[in-house]
Design an enzyme around this catalytic site. Structure first.
Site, PDB file in Angstrom:
ATOM      1  N   LYS A  36       1.317  39.541  -9.361  1.00 23.21           N
ATOM      2  CA  LYS A  36       0.353  38.663 -10.032  1.00 23.21           C
ATOM      3  C   LYS A  36       0.393  37.269  -9.421  1.00 23.21           C
ATOM      4  O   LYS A  36      -0.634  36.688  -9.083  1.00 23.21           O
ATOM      5  CB  LYS A  36       0.676  38.614 -11.528  1.00 23.21           C
ATOM      6  CG  LYS A  36      -0.447  38.118 -12.396  1.00 23.21           C
ATOM      7  CD  LYS A  36      -0.037  38.114 -13.877  1.00 23.21           C
ATOM      8  CE  LYS A  36       0.004  39.520 -14.449  1.00 23.21           C
ATOM      9  NZ  LYS A  36       0.641  39.550 -15.792  1.00 23.21           N
ATOM     10  N   ARG A  39       3.155  34.275 -18.140  1.00 21.34           N
ATOM     11  CA  ARG A  39       2.819  35.665 -17.793  1.00 21.34           C
ATOM     12  C   ARG A  39       3.873  36.251 -16.874  1.00 21.34           C
ATOM     13  O   ARG A  39       4.271  35.625 -15.906  1.00 21.34           O
ATOM     14  CB  ARG A  39       1.471  35.704 -17.076  1.00 21.34           C
ATOM     15  CG  ARG A  39       0.452  34.756 -17.633  1.00 21.34           C
ATOM     16  CD  ARG A  39      -0.774  34.649 -16.741  1.00 21.34           C
ATOM     17  NE  ARG A  39      -1.483  35.915 -16.600  1.00 21.34           N
ATOM     18  CZ  ARG A  39      -2.514  36.077 -15.785  1.00 21.34           C
ATOM     19  NH1 ARG A  39      -2.931  35.071 -15.012  1.00 21.34           N
ATOM     20  NH2 ARG A  39      -3.121  37.248 -15.709  1.00 21.34           N
ATOM     21  N   GLY A  92       1.280  46.566 -19.138  1.00 20.56           N
ATOM     22  CA  GLY A  92       1.690  46.704 -20.527  1.00 20.56           C
ATOM     23  C   GLY A  92       3.186  46.689 -20.741  1.00 20.56           C
ATOM     24  O   GLY A  92       3.658  46.829 -21.854  1.00 20.56           O
ATOM     25  N   MET A 114       5.370  44.219 -19.893  1.00 19.32           N
ATOM     26  CA  MET A 114       5.923  42.939 -20.305  1.00 19.32           C
ATOM     27  C   MET A 114       4.828  42.077 -20.898  1.00 19.32           C
ATOM     28  O   MET A 114       3.668  42.223 -20.570  1.00 19.32           O
ATOM     29  CB  MET A 114       6.591  42.278 -19.123  1.00 19.32           C
ATOM     30  CG  MET A 114       7.920  42.974 -18.888  1.00 19.32           C
ATOM     31  SD  MET A 114       8.818  42.354 -17.514  1.00 19.32           S
ATOM     32  CE  MET A 114       8.203  43.395 -16.254  1.00 19.32           C
ATOM     33  N   ARG A 135      -5.830  42.549  -8.470  1.00 17.62           N
ATOM     34  CA  ARG A 135      -4.819  43.427  -7.877  1.00 17.62           C
ATOM     35  C   ARG A 135      -5.537  44.689  -7.395  1.00 17.62           C
ATOM     36  O   ARG A 135      -6.652  44.974  -7.829  1.00 17.62           O
ATOM     37  CB  ARG A 135      -3.740  43.795  -8.892  1.00 17.62           C
ATOM     38  CG  ARG A 135      -4.297  44.570 -10.063  1.00 17.62           C
ATOM     39  CD  ARG A 135      -3.210  44.943 -11.063  1.00 17.62           C
ATOM     40  NE  ARG A 135      -3.821  45.405 -12.294  1.00 17.62           N
ATOM     41  CZ  ARG A 135      -3.270  45.326 -13.481  1.00 17.62           C
ATOM     42  NH1 ARG A 135      -2.090  44.771 -13.615  1.00 17.62           N
ATOM     43  NH2 ARG A 135      -3.876  45.779 -14.545  1.00 17.62           N
ATOM     44  N   HIS A 177      -4.926  50.459 -23.309  1.00 14.59           N
ATOM     45  CA  HIS A 177      -3.607  50.905 -22.852  1.00 14.59           C
ATOM     46  C   HIS A 177      -3.598  52.404 -22.583  1.00 14.59           C
ATOM     47  O   HIS A 177      -3.154  52.870 -21.544  1.00 14.59           O
ATOM     48  CB  HIS A 177      -2.559  50.552 -23.921  1.00 14.59           C
ATOM     49  CG  HIS A 177      -1.175  50.993 -23.562  1.00 14.59           C
ATOM     50  ND1 HIS A 177      -0.644  52.182 -24.001  1.00 14.59           N
ATOM     51  CD2 HIS A 177      -0.244  50.429 -22.767  1.00 14.59           C
ATOM     52  CE1 HIS A 177       0.570  52.325 -23.512  1.00 14.59           C
ATOM     53  NE2 HIS A 177       0.844  51.268 -22.755  1.00 14.59           N
ATOM     54  N   SER A 200      19.054  75.579   6.151  1.00 10.98           N
ATOM     55  CA  SER A 200      18.128  75.068   5.148  1.00 10.98           C
ATOM     56  C   SER A 200      18.972  74.369   4.092  1.00 10.98           C
ATOM     57  O   SER A 200      19.872  74.968   3.507  1.00 10.98           O
ATOM     58  CB  SER A 200      17.332  76.218   4.531  1.00 10.98           C
ATOM     59  OG  SER A 200      16.512  75.712   3.504  1.00 10.98           O
ATOM     60  N   CYS A 259      15.124  73.192   1.163  1.00  9.01           N
ATOM     61  CA  CYS A 259      14.421  74.045   0.201  1.00  9.01           C
ATOM     62  C   CYS A 259      14.796  73.720  -1.236  1.00  9.01           C
ATOM     63  O   CYS A 259      14.421  74.424  -2.159  1.00  9.01           O
ATOM     64  CB  CYS A 259      14.662  75.514   0.510  1.00  9.01           C
ATOM     65  SG  CYS A 259      16.385  76.000   0.366  1.00  9.01           S
ATOM     66  N   TYR A 285      11.168  70.916   8.789  1.00 12.57           N
ATOM     67  CA  TYR A 285      10.220  71.177   7.708  1.00 12.57           C
ATOM     68  C   TYR A 285      10.833  70.870   6.349  1.00 12.57           C
ATOM     69  O   TYR A 285      12.058  70.776   6.218  1.00 12.57           O
ATOM     70  CB  TYR A 285       9.736  72.638   7.750  1.00 12.57           C
ATOM     71  CG  TYR A 285      10.799  73.653   7.369  1.00 12.57           C
ATOM     72  CD1 TYR A 285      10.976  74.055   6.034  1.00 12.57           C
ATOM     73  CD2 TYR A 285      11.629  74.209   8.334  1.00 12.57           C
ATOM     74  CE1 TYR A 285      11.951  74.974   5.694  1.00 12.57           C
ATOM     75  CE2 TYR A 285      12.610  75.139   7.988  1.00 12.57           C
ATOM     76  CZ  TYR A 285      12.772  75.511   6.667  1.00 12.57           C
ATOM     77  OH  TYR A 285      13.738  76.421   6.322  1.00 12.57           O
TER      78      TYR A 285
END
Ligand code: ADP
Ligand code: MG
Ligand code: MG
Length: 880
Positions: free
Chosen positions: A23, A93, A102, A104, A337, A455, A766, A833, A853
């Site tokens: 912010k 703020r 929501g 804080m 934002r 909210h 794996s 895996c 992978y």
């Protein structure tokens, strides 16, 4: 020079997010762009960290810097804290690095006291406005800073409205508001044993401390854990000159997105309320008007806002979520934002921004949260069933998706029901941050108040949960657990079924059938871009042809883990499995296994066919055998009868299999060491199935046999020798030969430590990170639930090591195994895996340590594909 803990808005920029919070950095950036931002300053996240380091104290050094910034701003705006000629008011703020909506609380109108409120009334010639601001301030300050519940104030407000016959808060007169202020102050005195603080400097420092404290409130802790936000980041505090949307009908406040956060459609999307302040729009107190109305009622402000929205979107090269206030016809920007959006909207926006030439394909791939894709993979309503469905109410389509479930009115009860496995619809008048865990588990959320930016709506979109907000056709009575459909007077109660269509806002009676998701369009486009970028292959964990087929639809490139035991539990198979277990000798065991063989073979054939030419890794029997037998006496008696055994005989077998720690007992490759017949049968099933499918389809199937729970190379070799001998036998019998691989799981720390030896026998590794995690930490996944919450609360752990790879400990073992294994066998094929294979941060780690992978459950395959591409992008950025 002293460390700088406070930055004026014209000293910062968007690049300083870590220090100023999202912010604060964006307020500074907008200031730099010359947009109308009320002046102010930001107290850094470092000050928050310092506050905790100092034992929850703000040091004099920081207080001094705050006062000095305050003085600068005061002289810039020509007002002064506590002055009765020209009183200065601010908002306080919070603002962390990652936005935590929501989580804080903001305090508005700080600086008001019994004297300055009169000054404000006189200066604005608007007594009503001054006392409206004061009552808001007392309530917010008392709630956020001093812990006097908001509800106690609301009660006074509601009573006053009733007494004066007012429907809305805007109907209250100045005198009514004065009364309310007195009652509020009396309440404060009664609750706190002292008068409401009158000194603005004291108010300010107390408020700053409260924001710092709120970083550690239970809501914030839960939110951080759900979103992988580290505690160490801290929050910044923004102190900003107040502008007033509650000065009358030429004033107002609102929020808007540059594109639709639901669909991504390119058009301004938002809501505003006239004569209102702060959270009024999102709190659902009055129902706001769509932003388009502003074009008619205040065309000049609207045009200016459209222009600013466009500047901001082009500047940030992403969809913006903006907050604004109009004070007596003048527009002020209070926040911007990158907007939260549904998964579908995220894809639409990303694809559009690429075609608008605003961003590259890489940037498009990077901007999508992999976890959010989950929402797209889930079902929508079956069109036919939907047509027949009865609409009982319509609300706002706040978050798309389809959900059928049972109604719960309380977040905790919803959570309990969800944990029991029920599909839950959470019905609330409006939601608040306390409801977060219930919302998280719900399939759908229904509220009777609040708009598209309430909210409930914001959180649901982020969770990918379907939500209908502001449903005015119904009354939700949380206390008596009753939904009343206003038109008909019909009622629904806890446990009743309801279906929600979050894309249309329609609420349906009963449970409506759902169908699988559509994976074409933007989804396919983005996935295609991701596939072109990623290096890691993505496989799936699948035990049946149906799962395999689903995974292929989601883009799986192979099976990384096919668990053979899941097939054993089948009703018509388990008798043969049990026969094998109770067998008294090898011969009997072989006879029972011969019954299982054709079934396993058919399963493997089905899976090979579903996977086409893609590789399939089949893991040999893993769990302890007791899992296949009943444990209660009467069940044992029943089974004994059907198996032609005496109760005592079977009971003795069951008892014989009892282990004090089954997870570390007779399981995995140890079973085949004791009973080589099992490995023989499984090898035969794998090879024969491959041979038959090869003959039928001409596909070049190369089976991969995976030996589980290896900790010592000799046990791997023992089992591997059985596999090789059996395969050879099958090849001779059938007069053919083809390639197959034998590898192992790395899931016991000793296997990682001796990976150089293991690799002399294993053709692939794996990582079974579920077992590897539990054995490395020394606690089991099933029992950790009992104490992990204490570990989170005490900040020993910030995340669940079974969900995200513990890169420091478990990860070190993995890296060691990769290095040692490849030293022995440079072409060693490496994968993962465990559950972690579908977790984005873990996928990134697997990319970094050079695995070939990842393998994850079918629904997480797209998530892993995207995360693997993002890992490449991140890596190339880090390399620059
Ligand atoms: P959140 O992070 O919960 O959105 P904010 O800090 O953005 O909290 O504050 C909530 C609302 O309070 C803003 O949207 C805005 O309407 C109002 N607000 C905050 N600061 C000011 C200010 N200086 N002047 C007027 N309104 C403000
Ligand atoms: Mg808020
Ligand atoms: Mg805000």
């Amino acid at each position: 020079m002293a460390h700088k803990y406070v930055y004026l808005f014209d000293e910062g920029n968007a690049g300083m997010r870590n220090l100023l919070g999202g912010k604060g950095a964006n307020l500074a950036e907008m200031t730099g762009l010359g947009l109308p931002v009320p002046y102010g300053f930001t107290i850094t996240t470092e000050a928050c960290t310092r506050y905790y380091d100092d034992g929850k104290m703000i040091s004099d050094e920081i207080v001094h810097q705050i006062y000095s910034a305050l003085a600068t701003v005061e002289s810039a705006v020509g007002k002064k804290f506590g002055s009765v000629e020209n009183p200065y008011l601010v908002s306080v703020r919070s603002g962390a690095r990652a936005s935590m909506p929501g989580m804080m609380d903001t305090i508005l109108n700080l600086g008001l006291n019994d004297d300055t409120v009169l000054a404000m009334a006189r200066l604005t010639n608007n007594e009503r406005f001054a006392f409206d601001s004061y009552r808001r301030f007392i309530q917010m300050f008392s709630d956020v800073v001093m812990g006097v519940e908001k509800a106690k104030f609301d009660k006074i407000l509601d009573a006053a409205k009733k007494a004066h016959g007012c429907e809305k808060d805007t109907d209250l007169t100045a005198d009514d508001l004065k009364e309310i202020v007195s009652a509020y102050k009396a309440l404060y005195l009664a609750q706190k044993g002292e008068a409401f603080p009158q000194n603005p400097h004291v108010q300010l420092i107390e408020a700053v401390k409260a924001v710092f404290r709120s970083w550690d409130n239970p809501r914030a802790i839960v939110y951080r854990r759900m979103n992988d936000i580290p505690y160490s980041w801290g929050t910044a505090v923004n102190v900003q000159s107040m502008v007033f949307g509650n000065m009358g009908d030429d004033s107002g406040t609102g929020v808007a997105f540059t594109r639709s956060p639901s669909t991504g459609e390119k058009s301004l999307f938002g809501e505003f309320l006239m004569n209102a302040q702060g959270e009024d729009v999102v709190a659902g107190i009055r129902t706001p008007s769509p932003i388009s109305v502003l074009a008619d009622t205040n065309p000049e402000v609207y045009a200016q806002f459209v222009r600013i929205a466009d500047i901001l979107e082009k500047h940030y090269r992403d969809m913006q979520d903006m907050e604004f206030t109009i004070e007596k016809g003048k527009l002020y920007m209070l926040q911007t934002r990158n907007g939260k959006r549904t998964a579908a909207a995220a894809l639409q926006v990303a694809v559009d921004l690429v075609s608008e030439g605003m961003i590259t394909r890489q940037e498009a791939v990077a901007m999508i949260d992999p976890k959010s894709l989950d929402a797209l993979l889930h079902p929508t309503f079956d069109a036919k069933a939907l047509k027949e469905g009865k609409v009982i109410a319509t609300g706002l389509p706040a978050s798309p998706g389809a959900a059928a479930g049972r109604i719960y009115f309380d977040a905790t009860e919803a959570m309990e029901a969800g944990e029991r496995g029920e599909a839950v619809i959470l019905a609330r008048k409006e939601t608040s941050p306390e409801d977060i865990e219930g919302m998280n588990i719900a399939k759908g959320i229904l509220t009777s108040f609040g708009g598209m930016t309430s909210h409930a709506a914001v959180v649901a979109r982020q969770l990918g949960t379907c939500c209908i907000s502001g449903c005015k056709d119904i009354n939700i009575d949380e206390a008596s657990k009753l939904i009343t459909i206003l038109k008909s007077g019909e009622t629904l109660t806890e446990g009743d079924w309801l279906s929600l269509d979050g894309s249309t806002g329609k609420v349906y009676e009963g449970a409506i059938k759902t169908v699988p998701a559509e994976l074409s369009g933007n989804f396919a486009t983005i996935m295609g871009w991701a596939d072109a970028i990623r290096r890691l292959k993505v496989r799936t964990n699948a035990d049946s042809p149906a799962q395999a087929a689903t995974a292929v639809r989601f883009g799986a490139e192979g099976i990384g883990l096919c668990r053979t035991e899941h097939m054993f539990f089948d009703e018509d198979r388990i008798p043969a499995v049990r026969e094998m277990i109770v067998a008294k000798n090898a011969e009997e065991r072989a006879k029972a296994l011969a019954k299982i063989l054709p079934m396993q073979k058919e399963d493997f054939k089905g899976i090979y066919k579903a996977m086409g030419a893609r590789p399939v890794t089949i893991r040999f029997l893993d769990p302890p055998l007791h899992e296949f037998l009943p444990h209660k006496d009467e069940e044992i008696a029943d089974l004994a009868k059907t198996m032609g055994l005496s109760f005592e005989e079977l009971k003795a077998t069951v008892d014989g299999l009892k282990e004090s720690n089954p997870m570390m007992g007779h399981r995995g490759c140890r079973l085949s060491v004791t009973y080589p017949e099992i490995a023989e049968m499984q090898t035969r099933a794998v090879i024969e199935a491959a041979a038959e499918v090869r003959a039928e389809t001409g596909l070049d199937i190369i089976p991969e046999i995976m030996i589980p729970l290896v900790g010592e190379v000799k046990e791997l070799k023992y089992v591997k020798d059985i596999v090789l001998a059996t395969a050879k036998k099958v090849f001779v019998e059938k007069g053919l030969k083809f390639k197959f691989l034998v590898g192992t799981m790395i899931e016991i720390p000793r296997a990682a430590l001796t990976a150089d030896e293991i690799a002399t026998e294993a053709e692939f590794f794996s990582f079974g990170t579920n077992d590897l995690t539990q054995m490395t930490f020394g606690f089991s996944r099933d029992d950790a639930g009992k104490f992990l919450s204490d570990y989170y609360a005490k900040k020993i752990f910030e995340s669940d090591p079974f969900a995200r790879v513990d890169q420091i400990g478990v990860g070190k073992l993995m890296q060691m195994a990769v290095k040692l294994g490849r030293e022995t066998r440079p072409d060693l094929h490496l994968g993962i895996c465990g559950e972690h294979g579908g977790d984005p941060s873990s996928v990134e780690f697997c990319h970094r340590i050079g695995l070939d992978y990842v393998s994850c459950s079918p629904y997480r395959v797209p998530i892993a594909r995207l995360a693997a591409a993002q890992a490449v992008i991140k890596g190339s950025k880090a390399g620059k």
